[in-house]
Design a protein around this motif. Structure first.
Motif, PDB file in Angstrom:
ATOM      1  N   MET A  19      -5.201   8.992  -4.479  1.00  0.00           N
ATOM      2  CA  MET A  19      -5.756   8.551  -3.196  1.00  0.00           C
ATOM      3  C   MET A  19      -4.644   8.305  -2.177  1.00  0.00           C
ATOM      4  O   MET A  19      -4.786   7.475  -1.276  1.00  0.00           O
ATOM      5  N   ARG A  20      -3.560   9.036  -2.302  1.00  0.00           N
ATOM      6  CA  ARG A  20      -2.377   8.769  -1.481  1.00  0.00           C
ATOM      7  C   ARG A  20      -2.699   8.731   0.013  1.00  0.00           C
ATOM      8  O   ARG A  20      -2.313   7.786   0.712  1.00  0.00           O
ATOM      9  N   ASP A  21      -3.371   9.740   0.525  1.00  0.00           N
ATOM     10  CA  ASP A  21      -3.619   9.818   1.960  1.00  0.00           C
ATOM     11  C   ASP A  21      -4.428   8.612   2.453  1.00  0.00           C
ATOM     12  O   ASP A  21      -4.153   8.066   3.529  1.00  0.00           O
ATOM     13  N   LEU A  66       0.822  -1.202   0.000  1.00  0.00           N
ATOM     14  CA  LEU A  66       0.000   0.000   0.000  1.00  0.00           C
ATOM     15  C   LEU A  66       0.860   1.258   0.000  1.00  0.00           C
ATOM     16  O   LEU A  66       0.555   2.237  -0.688  1.00  0.00           O
ATOM     17  N   ARG A  67       1.938   1.256   0.745  1.00  0.00           N
ATOM     18  CA  ARG A  67       2.837   2.422   0.750  1.00  0.00           C
ATOM     19  C   ARG A  67       3.492   2.597  -0.611  1.00  0.00           C
ATOM     20  O   ARG A  67       3.677   3.725  -1.079  1.00  0.00           O
ATOM     21  N   GLN A  68       3.845   1.499  -1.234  1.00  0.00           N
ATOM     22  CA  GLN A  68       4.441   1.570  -2.565  1.00  0.00           C
ATOM     23  C   GLN A  68       3.448   2.146  -3.565  1.00  0.00           C
ATOM     24  O   GLN A  68       3.787   3.030  -4.371  1.00  0.00           O
ATOM     25  N   LEU A  69       2.208   1.682  -3.518  1.00  0.00           N
ATOM     26  CA  LEU A  69       1.189   2.137  -4.462  1.00  0.00           C
ATOM     27  C   LEU A  69       0.766   3.583  -4.194  1.00  0.00           C
ATOM     28  O   LEU A  69       0.289   4.271  -5.101  1.00  0.00           O
ATOM     29  N   ALA A  70       0.931   4.050  -2.967  1.00  0.00           N
ATOM     30  CA  ALA A  70       0.487   5.396  -2.599  1.00  0.00           C
ATOM     31  C   ALA A  70       1.321   6.490  -3.254  1.00  0.00           C
ATOM     32  O   ALA A  70       0.833   7.617  -3.422  1.00  0.00           O
TER      33      ALA A  70
END
Length: 352
Positions: A54-56, A45-49
């Motif tokens: 929808m980062r936050d 999830l951190r990689q995809l953010a």
């Protein structure tokens, strides 16, 4: 591997997979690994953010997954089904730990509190107060929310609290499935086997979040459905619709970008995340391909590809499974004093 040696991995075509489908698959059921399940989801999830619209929200989901990892490590022993209960469920083709019927141990609420306690120190100010309200919610209200979530009842489901309630239930059911599997390791009577409805999880009867292709032995391309609740994965051949089991009208849709923004669907791209659509029943489910990206994770990549859902749904297709971390319902059906937590965003058009 010695210098000059090569390893051959066979990628099966759908036809070859179907041909093998008459016999036993390489591995009919893959249980989650408690040491890596939520930790790997958090990392993905951190990689995809990074750079995502929808980062936050993805970062918040990563924080929840990291808290789930800690909560799972602290789960106590849970009441398990007896051998007679497992045999009875198998006799009628049902899962032994049905999500909507198995008595929930209070430990799931302790897991919820542990998750919130992990989140509080790093939560932004608006979320901080909401988390505290959820931390103090009455047990009966939490059980009501769990009933609605596990029963697929959107009416009256508090959408803001749902991701955290779901996170705790995922921890509880993952622990329960793993404890039960360890208690019944004997080959003649394993805890889990195929059930009558192949589209549902053989452990808890929940719908999948997505399917994933994996390499099993020397064969790549084995397709597994990933449970939205307990994270177990069960084998299903790739030319079958995961909703109606038909193989006559399957197609694969990917996002097509223009100027770096996803704006339409294409059936040509070989992306790591696709929507597998079926015209026979009008349903679809995402499929993530680990041979195209070894870091894919079904729940994380599903959250990060919400635009694919939006575009596919515009064609009139209905999603077969769901992601418990992003649900839609009627939050106004409950009394206004129901606690609130950070609300799941609806991604704007053009989200990756």
């Amino acid at each position: 591997m010695a210098e000059g040696a090569t390893a051959t991995i066979k990628l099966m075509s759908p036809e070859e997979i179907a041909a093998r489908g008459g016999g036993a698959p390489v591995m009919p059921l893959r249980l989650p690994d408690a040491a890596t399940l939520f930790a790997e989801r958090s990392l993905r999830l951190r990689q995809l953010a990074a750079g995502h619209s929808m980062r936050d929200y993805l970062i918040f989901m990563a924080d929840i997954s990291a808290a789930q990892h800690q909560a799972l490590a602290g789960m106590p022993a849970l009441p398990m089904p007896t051998a007679a209960q497992i045999a009875a469920a198998r006799g009628v083709g049902l899962p032994p730990l049905p999500a909507s019927a198995w008595p929930r141990d209070p430990a799931w609420q302790a897991a919820l509190h542990a998750i919130i306690d992990q989140l509080l120190p790093r939560a932004p100010a608006p979320a901080h107060e909401a988390l505290r309200q959820l931390r103090g919610a009455e047990s009966a209200w939490l059980e009501q929310q769990a009933d609605r979530l596990l029963g697929g009842m959107m009416l009256g489901l508090d959408l803001a609290a749902a991701p955290l309630v779901a996170a705790a239930l995922q921890v509880s059911w993952t622990a329960l499935v793993l404890q039960t599997a360890r208690a019944y390791e004997q080959p003649e009577m394993p805890a889990f086997a195929r059930i009558a409805d192949e589209t549902l999880c053989p452990c808890c009867g929940s719908r999948p979040t997505a399917s994933i292709t994996r390499q099993v032995g020397d064969v790549a391309g084995q397709r597994y459905l990933h449970c939205s609740l307990c994270a177990a994965e069960w084998h299903m051949v790739r030319i079958q619709c995961p909703h109606c089991l038909s193989g006559r009208s399957l197609a694969y849709q990917s996002l097509q970008a223009q100027d770096g923004v996803a704006v339409s669907l294409t059936g040509v791209a070989k992306d790591a995340v696709q929507a597998e659509t079926c015209e026979d029943c009008g349903h679809y489910l995402k499929i993530v391909h680990s041979e195209r990206d070894p870091q894919v994770e079904p729940a994380a990549d599903d959250l990060a590809s919400l635009t694919l859902d939006l575009l596919v749904s515009e064609t009139g297709l209905t999603r077969h499974g769901h992601n418990l971390m992003l649900l839609f319902g009627d939050p106004d059906a409950d009394p206004p004093e129901a606690p609130e937590a950070p609300e799941a965003p609806r991604a704007p058009p053009g989200s990756p």
